[in-house]
Enzyme design. Sequence first.
Site, short mmCIF file in Angstrom:
data_model
loop_
_atom_site.label_atom_id
_atom_site.label_comp_id
_atom_site.label_asym_id
_atom_site.label_seq_id
_atom_site.Cartn_x
_atom_site.Cartn_y
_atom_site.Cartn_z
CD GLU A 145 42.30 60.17 8.34
OE1 GLU A 145 41.96 59.58 7.30
OE2 GLU A 145 41.74 59.98 9.44
CG HIS A 189 37.12 63.63 3.80
ND1 HIS A 189 35.92 63.73 4.46
CD2 HIS A 189 37.80 62.63 4.43
CE1 HIS A 189 35.87 62.83 5.43
NE2 HIS A 189 37.00 62.15 5.43
CD GLU A 190 40.95 61.23 3.21
OE1 GLU A 190 41.32 61.22 4.39
OE2 GLU A 190 39.93 60.63 2.81
CG HIS A 243 40.78 63.41 8.28
ND1 HIS A 243 40.01 63.26 9.42
CD2 HIS A 243 40.20 62.62 7.33
CE1 HIS A 243 39.02 62.41 9.15
NE2 HIS A 243 39.10 62.01 7.90
CD GLU A 287 36.51 60.00 9.05
OE1 GLU A 287 36.28 60.83 8.15
OE2 GLU A 287 37.60 59.40 9.16
CG ASP A 334 37.72 48.02 8.99
OD1 ASP A 334 37.86 49.17 8.56
OD2 ASP A 334 37.59 47.02 8.25
CE1 TYR A 342 32.95 57.76 7.72
CE2 TYR A 342 34.03 59.55 6.55
CZ TYR A 342 34.06 58.29 7.08
OH TYR A 342 35.20 57.54 6.98
N1 BES Z 1 39.89 58.02 7.72
C1 BES Z 1 39.00 57.66 6.69
C2 BES Z 1 39.22 56.26 6.18
C3 BES Z 1 39.00 55.19 7.22
C4 BES Z 1 37.94 55.23 8.09
C5 BES Z 1 39.87 54.12 7.28
C6 BES Z 1 37.78 54.24 9.04
C7 BES Z 1 39.70 53.13 8.23
C8 BES Z 1 38.65 53.19 9.11
C9 BES Z 1 39.10 58.63 5.51
O1 BES Z 1 39.33 59.94 5.86
C10 BES Z 1 37.77 58.62 4.80
O2 BES Z 1 36.80 58.97 5.40
N2 BES Z 1 37.75 58.20 3.54
C11 BES Z 1 36.57 58.13 2.73
C12 BES Z 1 36.50 59.26 1.77
C13 BES Z 1 35.80 60.48 2.25
C14 BES Z 1 35.73 61.51 1.13
C15 BES Z 1 34.44 60.22 2.81
C16 BES Z 1 36.64 56.87 1.90
O3 BES Z 1 37.68 56.19 1.94
O4 BES Z 1 35.68 56.54 1.23
ZN ZN Z 2 37.71 60.82 6.81
#
Ligand code: BES
Ligand code: ZN
Length: 631
Positions: free
Chosen positions: A296, A320-321, A324, A343, A400, A408
């Site tokens: 995001e 989703h993004e 955010h 999340e 990470d 989520y």
């Molecule tokens: N912000 C997250 C991606 C993220 C989370 C990067 C933790 C680094 C550390 C992003 O918004 C996200 O949740 N992406 C998901 C997709 C979403 C539809 C659940 C993904 O990348 O799978």
């Molecule tokens: Zn996210």
Amino acid sequence: MCWRKCLQRVLIGGLVVALLSACTSDEHSNQIGGNAFVRDVHSFSRPWEVVVTHLDLDISVDFEKKEIRGRASLRLKNFTGSRTLYLDTRDMVIERVTLDAEETPTTFTVGNPTPFMGAPLIIDILPETQVVHVDYHTLPQAAALQWLSPEQTANGKYPFLFTQSQPILARSWIPCQDSPGIRMTYTARVKVPPPLMAVMSARNQPRKSADGVYRFDMPQPIPPYLLALAVGDLTFRALGSRSGVYAQPGVVEKAAWEFADTEKMIQAAEGLYGPYRWERYDILVLSPSFPFGGMENPRLTFATPTILAGDRSLVALIAHELAHSWSGNLVTNATWNDFWLNEGFTTYFERRIMELLYGKEYMDMLAVLGFRDLEQTIRELGADHPDTRLYLDLKGRDPDEAITDIPYEKGYFFLRLLEEEVGRNKWDAFLRKYFETFAFRSMTTQKFEHYLKTHLLNDLPGMAEKIRLHEWLYEPGLPENCPRIASNALQQVEQQVQAFLQGTVPEQLDTRGWTTHHWLYFIRSLPEDLSLEQMAALDRAFKLTRSGNSEILSAWLQLAVTRQYRPAYAAVEKFLLSQGRRKFLRPLYQKLATTPEGKQLALRIYRKARPMYHAISRNTIDAILGWHAGS
Ligand code: BES
Ligand code: ZN
């Protein structure tokens, strides 16, 4: 710096750390715009003493050396008259540090690097210092950066670079106070080799510049994990008056078609929770090696091309993004322990957007699929595992690596419970107020709990107990009052699964009108002891091994590996070699690694695929396969 001063600093530093950890309250009283700083175990910085409020970045991008080189000028606010500034760094060389407009040289030390945290950069400043200039260059292995050679891109002509800063990788390409509780505005001047184009999480100009110099401005304050840059052969297509898509020339048309509903999504989101505060919303489609589905970055979501399904069935990721832009980018988790505030809220908001655009039935399908993931994660971790709590304790761990579905989906169901208990009207009004009140600020779980009580629950006697507020926020597992969602559409799928298991041939199953989500539910409902004949029959009827939909393919190939269904192994290899999205890689490598023979295959594929993956995915898969350099 002389050794004596150095020793003194270590001792004083140690004392301060000891005192801080002895502190019972984690909140410091110094603040900006009502934003109190909270101790963040994933940063060396001490914003309650001196905080960075603005960044001027002046860098050039060198593809040959795989290096970003230049200057980060940090504007300071010094609360305590401190003579020391602590920054986070990782995988970079600090060349020179100077102070203020005069560029007076100053002394600095770089502490010992530690795994995933990097090293503190400790700079001598004066209480009156306004700006610190750090001249630096990154190392080729800088973890946020992926350098793609021309052969690794869609049209094979030009190299590509992109960053991924969340959660704690911004420090590997910009020296900064890398904590989500800190906010700064920024400008940047980025020089790239023409005819490449640079874009950032800032005001972009959707045109190429002849001299390769690009200028950016981000007037809204953002936390460092939202700093982002991409450089490549990009073109732009407008989607609406304030939205558009950037991608490589061969991809941009397909992407523009896929994301046609973006403007409607922005309007739906604004109708729910207040104005969009970032002027434009654009999407950048990256290379298949992007380790996430989406990121995001403000004004410019980074997205994987694996959502270009050709039927718009995976656009919940855009919702989703986009969501955010409120939950995360406006109101930000103060530390990674509070990650569910980003999340969980975003998953909830995403589904509300999807409901407005495509109906309740559609939203409930997403929610039921999410519930399945949640149950599975809790089963795998164990219902008493501390990582199944919403408020996490990630101390000593790489955030990470520790992040799961819990923030989520458990977050989603908690917020959905609140909605159901207090009623949608009250709940939506509460959320609107929440985003407005805390816009451009950070939030802790405790602060949210307090705000929730004082602005919603206290008016409703007994409600906090009824919803089991404390259990949801601080205890592991899934509270008994978690909403159970029924989806008629998926019940019908369930019936077809049963019919199949009782002997109906696949061709006779009623799959008319099934969408991606029906198929996902179908595949995920199949028992793990399915026979190879049953697998083959399904594959013959529905061509699952050849699916062009990344989510369906991922679900099917997982089952194929579990069942050792060989006819799909060539597709497994192809899938692992053609994209680097960690969510798709991890389960396949994990499942392969459970048998000696599968592990051998995994290692053979990984040897070829590894150079294509981003450091974030490599890290995860290295651990799964016990990979060491030279393996
Ligand atoms: N912000 C997250 C991606 C993220 C989370 C990067 C933790 C680094 C550390 C992003 O918004 C996200 O949740 N992406 C998901 C997709 C979403 C539809 C659940 C993904 O990348 O799978
Ligand atoms: Zn996210």
